[in-house]
Design an enzyme around this catalytic site. Structure first.
Site, PDB file in Angstrom:
ATOM      1  CD  GLU A  30      -2.744   1.465   0.202  1.00  8.00           C
ATOM      2  OE1 GLU A  30      -3.358   0.516  -0.292  1.00  8.00           O
ATOM      3  OE2 GLU A  30      -2.836   2.633  -0.229  1.00  8.00           O
ATOM      4  CB  THR A  47      -5.948  -0.428  -3.853  1.00  6.54           C
ATOM      5  OG1 THR A  47      -5.433   0.430  -2.862  1.00  6.54           O
ATOM      6  CG2 THR A  47      -5.321  -1.802  -3.689  1.00  6.54           C
ATOM      7  CG  HIS A  80      -4.818   3.622   3.131  1.00  8.07           C
ATOM      8  ND1 HIS A  80      -5.530   4.782   3.354  1.00  8.07           N
ATOM      9  CD2 HIS A  80      -5.277   3.114   1.968  1.00  8.07           C
ATOM     10  CE1 HIS A  80      -6.382   4.951   2.345  1.00  8.07           C
ATOM     11  NE2 HIS A  80      -6.252   3.967   1.492  1.00  8.07           N
ATOM     12  CG  ASP A 114      -1.353   0.448  -3.677  1.00  6.86           C
ATOM     13  OD1 ASP A 114      -0.499   1.275  -3.284  1.00  6.86           O
ATOM     14  OD2 ASP A 114      -2.469   0.316  -3.131  1.00  6.86           O
ATOM     15  CG  HIS A 115      -2.062   3.890  -5.132  1.00  6.59           C
ATOM     16  ND1 HIS A 115      -1.989   4.705  -4.028  1.00  6.59           N
ATOM     17  CD2 HIS A 115      -2.909   2.885  -4.791  1.00  6.59           C
ATOM     18  CE1 HIS A 115      -2.758   4.226  -3.072  1.00  6.59           C
ATOM     19  NE2 HIS A 115      -3.329   3.116  -3.496  1.00  6.59           N
TER      20      HIS A 115
HETATM   21  C1  GP9 Z   1      -8.807  -0.915   0.682  1.00  9.22           C
HETATM   22  C2  GP9 Z   1      -7.414  -0.723   0.273  1.00  9.22           C
HETATM   23  C3  GP9 Z   1      -7.063   0.730   0.142  1.00  9.22           C
HETATM   24  O1  GP9 Z   1      -9.249  -2.224   0.700  1.00  9.22           O
HETATM   25  O2  GP9 Z   1      -7.131  -1.466  -0.832  1.00  9.22           O
HETATM   26  O3  GP9 Z   1      -7.630   1.326  -0.939  1.00  9.22           O
HETATM   27  P1  GP9 Z   1      -7.116   2.699  -1.571  1.00  9.22           P
HETATM   28  O4  GP9 Z   1      -7.729   3.821  -0.801  1.00  9.22           O
HETATM   29  O5  GP9 Z   1      -5.623   2.719  -1.481  1.00  9.22           O
HETATM   30  O6  GP9 Z   1      -7.583   2.644  -2.963  1.00  9.22           O
HETATM   31 MN    MN Z   2      -3.936   1.618  -2.117  1.00  6.70          MN
END
Ligand code: GP9
Ligand code: MN
Length: 629
Positions: A253, A297, A412, A471-472
């Site tokens: 994340e 994500t 996150h 992921d980003h």
């Molecule tokens: C939620 C997680 C986070 O299940 O994948 O999502 P995001 O806010 O990073 O898209």
């Molecule tokens: Mn994410």
């Protein structure tokens, strides 16, 4: 306008009664999680606002008798909508969507257990309806009358004001709620069940019209383009080296690659990932870009599994979950692979429960598969270390060979971490977000290190390929000032910002011994062909927008969803063409843009984004039988 001879207008009374009922159902019958005071306020006012607005429409009906009929039947339909959702919710912990109404399998599931889903106290949900029905039937009712033009306009204006107020609060609580189309629960929580259904209906019908006009031959030009411009004509040297190995894919994340090999307070931020990069079994890609848009994500998952681009507004996981895809998990079934996603969040988040079916992911170990307690969670949920620990038994039970994707969450936004879990102190800048980012990144780094040890202990390490991907981005452009300070730059230019969209990407193959640090440009769109080739699966008939990263013959540019791109030589961002290595500006916006060295690739970028959109909006893969090509 509102009161006549001491009587409350019927629409207002009905609105208040129905609003109160709706509130009670939201708050105490559905199991909606309220996280803060703002949500508490929104969930309280929204039912009243929605129902007063709707019943208030009756003032436009001239005949008072018809007004009563309108109010009665609106209350009936509204109650049924709530009730159907409730019954559905009791079974699926989810709200109805239009495609679900047409999914017969769900209906079958539902009918078999329908009796157990109805409770005796449900009768109270119909109480207000009975009162409204009873009052509206009184023959000499003074609560309805023909309204003057002025009253109508005032009711309409007040409705509009209330509606804007509700949406404003929702926007403050969840920025870009509608365009990002989060979880259905978030939508219901912030705009209520009724506007949620309106939203769902509008997005579904938009999607359907585009699909209706799509045709089989649209694919021919797309395939031609892919054959001419993208597909490599031969296999890379690594083709097949991962045959029959498990793939353990860690989606980390919000980890950007500026933290790799970087320091804070004189300490490494990611000691484990830094070491892993140098490991002889690791390929590390230092110029790997995420390609996500609003779907965050979920977009990164979408690009990774399909090698298609995300859509520009909203999340494709949400808008096109019913499409036919030709995903990585589906393709590897031909080599007897099973697939699983492990992620300790509710299965409806990002609509994963539906999309994973379309992507043919066999098992989703969601929040229900984990023990989440007050002590082992922080921020968005289960702490990463705990998540990995609890994931090991799940991995052991998945049939081999498998592809398992583990999605972490501790790093996150807003990057909360308890003191005990903190082994790196926050940064000190004007951005609290950036400050807190470093300790959570370090925490995830430690969690991954611990996971490697656990994999070895569980005997799962040797025969697996381990992928780690950010992921980003985690730090948005809002924090450019603090970021510039950290990176010791004067400012963050569009060029710098593009470079900050690089995320770590590791392919770790235990026992391989010939790993390398790769500097070629790469992106999430490349993962599907790369992994398929490692497993020894040909992609000659597939449709995808990436390349095998181990092949020398690649298309040579990485597309960002906003139309910017990165090529071996250039970076195009902020309508400016830069030299990728030096960051020097190569064109001048005032001059004729055709002379820009970026123009040729820019055109291809637009073509690719359009083709990908056509595939998604037109659901074009439903016309293809990939298996018998
Ligand atoms: C939620 C997680 C986070 O299940 O994948 O999502 P995001 O806010 O990073 O898209
Ligand atoms: Mn994410």
């Amino acid at each position: 306008m509102f009161f006549r001879r001491g009587q409350m207008p019927l629409y207002l009374l009905a609105g208040l009664l129905f609003g109160l009922k709706t509130y009670i159902v939201y708050r105490f019958v559905f199991n909606i999680e309220i996280e803060n005071m703002m949500q508490e306020i929104i969930i309280f006012i929204n039912p009243f606002i929605a129902s007063i607005i709707f019943f208030g429409l009756s003032v436009w009906i001239k005949d008072p008798v018809k007004q009563r009929v309108f109010i009665r039947y609106s209350a009936l339909v509204g109650t049924l909508i709530i009730y159907f959702n409730l019954v559905f919710y009791r079974s699926f912990t989810d709200f109805l969507t239009i495609p679900q109404l047409f999914q017969t399998s769900n209906v079958v599931d539902l009918t078999s257990s329908i009796v157990s889903l109805i409770k005796f106290y449900d009768i109270f949900i119909f109480l207000d309806l009975m009162i409204i029905w009873y009052i509206s039937k009184q023959s000499h009712l003074a609560m309805v009358r023909e309204y003057t033009k002025r009253s109508k306009v005032i009711v309409a204006l007040i409705s509009l004001l209330l509606l804007s107020g509700n949406f404003l609060l929702a926007e403050i609580e969840r920025p870009q709620l509608l365009s990002r189309a989060f979880d259905r629960e978030y939508l219901v929580k912030n705009i209520g069940l009724f506007y949620y259904h309106v939203y769902d209906a509008v997005s579904q019908s938009k999607m359907r019209t585009q699909k209706v006009f799509a045709e089989d031959h649209d694919l021919k030009t797309i395939r031609q383009y892919i054959n001419d411009e993208i597909r490599s004509k031969s296999q890379s040297e690594l083709f097949g080296i991962g045959e029959d190995k498990n793939i353990i894919f860690i989606s980390a994340e919000s980890i950007q690659n500026f933290v790799i090999d970087n320091e804070l307070h004189g300490e490494e931020i990611t000691p484990f990932l830094n070491g892993l990069k140098e490991h002889e079994d690791t390929f590390y890609f230092e110029n790997f870009y995420h390609q996500t848009s609003q779907g965050k994500t979920s977009d990164s998952e979408f690009v990774t599994e399909n090698s298609l681009y995300p859509i520009s507004g909203g999340a494709v996981f949400f808008t096109h979950a019913q499409n036919k895809y030709h995903s990585f998990p589906e393709i590897i079934k031909e080599k007897d692979y099973t697939s699983a996603v492990l992620h300790a969040n509710t299965d409806t988040f990002w609509n994963r429960n539906q999309m994973y079916d379309s992507l043919e992911i066999d098992t989703f170990y969601d929040r229900e598969s984990y023990e989440v307690t007050d002590d082992n969670q922080v921020g968005w949920g289960l702490k990463d270390k705990e998540f990995f620990t609890q994931s090991i038994p799940h991995l052991r039970e998945i049939e081999e060979p498998f592809y398992a994707k583990l999605i972490t969450i501790t790093n996150h936004f807003p990057f909360d971490l308890e003191e005990v879990d903190r082994s790196l102190e926050p940064y000190d800048s004007n951005s609290n977000t950036l400050n807190k980012y470093f300790p959570t990144v370090r925490y995830t780094d430690e969690a991954i290190e611990q996971f490697f040890i656990q994999l070895k202990a569980a005997g799962l390490y040797e025969n697996s390929i381990i992928i780690i991907m950010g992921d980003h981005d985690g730090i948005s452009a809002n924090h450019n000032k603090a970021m510039a300070e950290y990176l010791d730059k004067e400012e963050i230019t569009p060029y710098d910002y593009t470079q900050l969209q690089r995320v770590p990407f590791y392919i770790h193959i235990p026992g391989y011994g010939e790993g390398e640090q790769m500097s070629n440009i790469a992106g999430q769109v490349d993962i599907k062909p790369t992994l398929l080739h490692l497993l020894g699966i040909e992609t000659n008939h597939d449709i995808y927008f990436g390349n095998d990263l181990f092949h020398d013959n690649r298309k040579g540019f990485i597309v960002q969803r906003n139309g910017n791109f990165i090529s071996e030589d250039y970076i195009y961002a902020g309508e400016t063409c830069y030299n990728r290595e030096t960051g020097d500006i190569l064109d001048n916006k005032e001059e004729n843009n055709h002379s820009s060295p970026c123009s040729d690739i820019k055109q291809k970028v637009e073509v690719e984004l359009n083709y990908s959109d056509e595939i998604i909006y037109g659901d074009l893969f439903r016309f293809l039988d990939f298996k018998n090509k």
